[in-house]
Design an enzyme around this catalytic site. Sequence first.
Site, PDB file in Angstrom:
ATOM      1  N   GLY A   1      -4.861 -12.474   5.012  1.00 40.33           N
ATOM      2  CA  GLY A   1      -3.569 -12.448   4.344  1.00 40.33           C
ATOM      3  C   GLY A   1      -2.510 -13.187   5.138  1.00 40.33           C
TER       4      GLY A   1
ATOM      5  N   ASP B   1      -7.580 -13.222  -3.162  1.00 41.18           N
ATOM      6  CA  ASP B   1      -7.386 -11.773  -3.040  1.00 41.18           C
ATOM      7  C   ASP B   1      -7.142 -11.135  -4.404  1.00 41.18           C
ATOM      8  OD1 ASP B   1      -4.955 -13.134  -3.239  1.00 41.18           O
ATOM      9  OD2 ASP B   1      -3.869 -11.765  -1.915  1.00 41.18           O
ATOM     10  N   ARG B   2      -6.422 -11.833  -5.269  1.00 37.54           N
ATOM     11  CA  ARG B   2      -6.144 -11.297  -6.603  1.00 37.54           C
ATOM     12  C   ARG B   2      -7.409 -11.298  -7.463  1.00 37.54           C
ATOM     13  NH1 ARG B   2      -0.781 -14.313  -8.579  1.00 37.54           N
ATOM     14  NH2 ARG B   2      -0.864 -12.701 -10.219  1.00 37.54           N
TER      15      ARG B   2
END
Length: 266
Positions: free
Chosen positions: A8, A108-109
């Site tokens: 991230g 990530d989504r």
Amino acid sequence: MILTIDIGNTQIFAGVFDGDEIKARFRKTSTGSITSDELGIFLTAILREHEISPKEIKDISISSVVPSLLRTVQNCCAKYFGIKPFVVEIGIKTGIKIPASYDKLGADRVADCMAAVKRFPGQNLIVVDFGTANTFDAISKNKEYKGGAITVGVGTSLKALTQNTALLSNVEIVKPRKAAGCTTEHQLQSGLYYGHLGIIKEYIFRLRKECFNDEEAVVVATGGFARMFEKSGVFDSYEPDLLLEGIKYALEMNKEENKRKKKTSK
């Protein structure tokens, strides 16, 4: 065992799965310079702290929204685990119909959506992930990606306020006792909590209306600050490991797909 890693903007979030059970989870800052050796030493040391031998790791799956760090993590996996990791990216099998116009949807989504669909099959879904940015994703009961939104995250909001104002300083990010604060500290906490709560409610309302014609939708929350809003009544389910589960699921789904292709090509 499978090592799952999410790279991230502010943290590297990782977990180890033994089958469907998560045996360990840990975080490391992703800001500043990180070498593959530094990361490799960190990962092997923290695995041993959890009584997991690095040799027990048989697969590694990665999602990343920081391209500059992806190669570092890949090199780390090759050097310290002898594994070429699977990467969640455009073109992999997801089990979700994602229109071509969403070709830059974050890995990530994608992983969040995959895990949510697996956990809540046959239902309209709104997935809210609290991170550096807060993301909202809508997936129909037919596994169609319908759209979403990106807003500033809670921690990012506080950072922006304190860095751009002379008299505001860092505070603990917590739910305040009431909205009307009597001190600057409490007022800042109120603005962070209730301001973001209002954003969350509005996006859930609009996504349900625009994407599902006001049909029911299961609202799933995940990410670092999701717990702060867990008892607010806006979510149906709080899933702290949703992202790691999605990264693991993506690896497994694509391994099965590759096996199927090999069989049909013979």
